[in-house]
Design an enzyme around this catalytic site. Structure first.
Site, PDB file in Angstrom:
ATOM      1  N   LYS A  17       0.828  -1.211   0.000  1.00  0.00           N
ATOM      2  CA  LYS A  17       0.000   0.000   0.000  1.00  0.00           C
ATOM      3  C   LYS A  17       0.861   1.259   0.000  1.00  0.00           C
ATOM      4  O   LYS A  17       0.623   2.192  -0.764  1.00  0.00           O
ATOM      5  CB  LYS A  17      -0.928   0.026   1.236  1.00  0.00           C
ATOM      6  CG  LYS A  17      -1.942  -1.108   1.273  1.00  0.00           C
ATOM      7  CD  LYS A  17      -2.948  -0.934   2.415  1.00  0.00           C
ATOM      8  CE  LYS A  17      -2.338  -1.017   3.800  1.00  0.00           C
ATOM      9  NZ  LYS A  17      -1.807  -2.371   4.131  1.00  0.00           N
ATOM     10  N   ARG A  92     -10.556   0.784   7.617  1.00  0.00           N
ATOM     11  CA  ARG A  92     -10.186  -0.590   7.949  1.00  0.00           C
ATOM     12  C   ARG A  92     -11.325  -1.338   8.628  1.00  0.00           C
ATOM     13  O   ARG A  92     -11.188  -2.521   8.912  1.00  0.00           O
ATOM     14  CB  ARG A  92      -8.999  -0.567   8.916  1.00  0.00           C
ATOM     15  CG  ARG A  92      -7.683  -1.062   8.336  1.00  0.00           C
ATOM     16  CD  ARG A  92      -6.645  -0.809   9.389  1.00  0.00           C
ATOM     17  NE  ARG A  92      -5.433  -1.543   9.289  1.00  0.00           N
ATOM     18  CZ  ARG A  92      -4.314  -1.064   8.737  1.00  0.00           C
ATOM     19  NH1 ARG A  92      -4.299   0.107   8.166  1.00  0.00           N
ATOM     20  NH2 ARG A  92      -3.216  -1.763   8.774  1.00  0.00           N
ATOM     21  N   ARG A 164      13.332   0.309  10.999  1.00  0.00           N
ATOM     22  CA  ARG A 164      12.365  -0.789  10.916  1.00  0.00           C
ATOM     23  C   ARG A 164      11.227  -0.503  11.870  1.00  0.00           C
ATOM     24  O   ARG A 164      11.447   0.055  12.941  1.00  0.00           O
ATOM     25  CB  ARG A 164      13.021  -2.106  11.373  1.00  0.00           C
ATOM     26  CG  ARG A 164      13.928  -2.705  10.350  1.00  0.00           C
ATOM     27  CD  ARG A 164      14.665  -3.923  10.918  1.00  0.00           C
ATOM     28  NE  ARG A 164      15.843  -4.165  10.120  1.00  0.00           N
ATOM     29  CZ  ARG A 164      15.883  -5.012   9.090  1.00  0.00           C
ATOM     30  NH1 ARG A 164      14.829  -5.740   8.798  1.00  0.00           N
ATOM     31  NH2 ARG A 164      16.975  -5.143   8.376  1.00  0.00           N
ATOM     32  N   ARG A 176      -1.901  -9.191  12.405  1.00  0.00           N
ATOM     33  CA  ARG A 176      -2.432  -8.138  11.525  1.00  0.00           C
ATOM     34  C   ARG A 176      -3.198  -8.738  10.340  1.00  0.00           C
ATOM     35  O   ARG A 176      -4.188  -8.180   9.886  1.00  0.00           O
ATOM     36  CB  ARG A 176      -1.295  -7.226  11.051  1.00  0.00           C
ATOM     37  CG  ARG A 176      -0.888  -6.218  12.141  1.00  0.00           C
ATOM     38  CD  ARG A 176       0.574  -5.829  12.095  1.00  0.00           C
ATOM     39  NE  ARG A 176       0.977  -5.125  10.906  1.00  0.00           N
ATOM     40  CZ  ARG A 176       2.242  -5.031  10.496  1.00  0.00           C
ATOM     41  NH1 ARG A 176       3.220  -5.607  11.190  1.00  0.00           N
ATOM     42  NH2 ARG A 176       2.529  -4.359   9.417  1.00  0.00           N
TER      43      ARG A 176
HETATM   44  P1  ADP Z   1       0.098  -2.442   7.768  1.00  0.00           P
HETATM   45  O1  ADP Z   1      -0.936  -2.272   6.724  1.00  0.00           O
HETATM   46  O2  ADP Z   1       1.407  -2.915   7.236  1.00  0.00           O
HETATM   47  O3  ADP Z   1      -0.373  -3.287   8.932  1.00  0.00           O
HETATM   48  P2  ADP Z   1      -0.159   0.344   8.800  1.00  0.00           P
HETATM   49  O4  ADP Z   1       0.960   1.284   8.929  1.00  0.00           O
HETATM   50  O5  ADP Z   1      -1.268   0.684   7.872  1.00  0.00           O
HETATM   51  O6  ADP Z   1       0.501  -1.056   8.414  1.00  0.00           O
HETATM   52  O7  ADP Z   1      -0.807   0.081  10.240  1.00  0.00           O
HETATM   53  C1  ADP Z   1      -0.024  -0.257  11.360  1.00  0.00           C
HETATM   54  C2  ADP Z   1      -0.910  -0.416  12.581  1.00  0.00           C
HETATM   55  O8  ADP Z   1      -1.548   0.848  12.868  1.00  0.00           O
HETATM   56  C3  ADP Z   1      -2.064  -1.408  12.444  1.00  0.00           C
HETATM   57  O9  ADP Z   1      -1.662  -2.720  12.755  1.00  0.00           O
HETATM   58  C4  ADP Z   1      -3.073  -0.856  13.439  1.00  0.00           C
HETATM   59  O10 ADP Z   1      -2.716  -1.198  14.760  1.00  0.00           O
HETATM   60  C5  ADP Z   1      -2.887   0.647  13.292  1.00  0.00           C
HETATM   61  N1  ADP Z   1      -3.784   1.239  12.275  1.00  0.00           N
HETATM   62  C6  ADP Z   1      -3.419   1.874  11.128  1.00  0.00           C
HETATM   63  N2  ADP Z   1      -4.485   2.306  10.432  1.00  0.00           N
HETATM   64  C7  ADP Z   1      -5.578   1.942  11.159  1.00  0.00           C
HETATM   65  C8  ADP Z   1      -6.979   2.081  10.978  1.00  0.00           C
HETATM   66  N3  ADP Z   1      -7.499   2.694   9.894  1.00  0.00           N
HETATM   67  N4  ADP Z   1      -7.794   1.588  11.948  1.00  0.00           N
HETATM   68  C9  ADP Z   1      -7.302   0.972  13.034  1.00  0.00           C
HETATM   69  N5  ADP Z   1      -5.997   0.789  13.271  1.00  0.00           N
HETATM   70  C10 ADP Z   1      -5.132   1.266  12.346  1.00  0.00           C
END
Ligand code: ADP
Ligand code: ZN
Length: 207
Positions: A17, A92, A164, A176
């Site tokens: 993404k 999400r 990281r 996740r």
């Molecule tokens: P990835 O898609 O690789 O898991 P992100 O950077 O999008 O990474 O998200 C990292 C973490 O941030 C998620 O595992 C969650 O805990 C939190 N997070 C990010 N976006 C959202 C969202 N829209 N709703 C709820 N939690 C979120």
């Protein structure tokens, strides 16, 4: 207040993404809004939302809609939204998708496109567990799949510091992925019904 177009990127952790968002930024002058980045910034800054989100993120679970919406709305109130936005990692949950529709409707807008990055779960664990980024420009690298041409030096900006994410471990990725399938994947049908869905096979090699 958002400006059209509004592009949503859907996909599990490791689907790319962030990489796709950066390409859309360069090609179309759109601005990437990553709720993950916004949350990590809140954690680093030690804000109230950041303090509440930290443990949830470390466990690989979803932060509450309330916190995520507050943080996103704050960002969308800023003037630098370019010629449109790419939402990376948002919505999400069904609740977030409904909230986004309301937010956009209030500004006379709607989602332009939802791009679903389709990948196989098994490959995602290896992709995420080995990835890191340039601390200066954000260019993405990977222990196995994409090392810089000159070891320790970013190809793009010459930077020598890399970072990281704390949650990029094999164990947390599995958590996740579970959260993605349970709470986020149903949004693919939601946007399909609205006729804005585009599916992309994202199993190719990191370019
Ligand atoms: P990835 O898609 O690789 O898991 P992100 O950077 O999008 O990474 O998200 C990292 C973490 O941030 C998620 O595992 C969650 O805990 C939190 N997070 C990010 N976006 C959202 C969202 N829209 N709703 C709820 N939690 C979120
Ligand atoms: Zn760099």
């Amino acid at each position: 207040m958002p400006v059209a177009p509004v592009v949503i990127l859907l996909g599990p952790p490791g689907a790319g993404k962030g990489t796709q968002a950066r390409m859309l930024e360069e090609d179309f002058g759109l601005v990437q809004l990553s709720t993950g980045d916004l949350l990590r910034a809140a954690v680093a800054a030690g804000t109230e939302a950041g303090v509440r989100a930290k443990a949830v993120m470390e466990a690989g679970q979803l932060v509450s809609d309330e916190i995520v919406l507050a943080i996103l709305q704050e960002r969308m109130a800023q003037p630098d939204l370019g010629r449109g936005i790419i939402l990376d990692g948002f919505p999400r949950t069904a609740g977030q998708a409904a909230a986004l529709d309301r937010l956009l409707a209030a500004a006379g807008q709607k989602v332009t496109a939802a791009i679903s990055l389709e990948v196989e779960d098994e490959a995602m664990v290896a992709r995420v567990a080995g990835r890191y980024t340039c601390a200066t420009c954000g260019e993405g690298y990977h222990d196995q799949f994409k090392q810089p041409a000159r070891a320790g030096t970013c190809d793009k900006c010459g930077g020598t510091a890399f970072k990281r994410r704390a949650d990029d471990t094999a164990e947390t990725v599995r958590e996740r992925l579970t959260a993605y399938h349970a709470q986020t994947a149903p949004l693919i049908a939601y946007y399909d019904e609205k006729a804005v869905l585009q599916r992309i096979n994202a199993m190719g090699h990191i370019a």
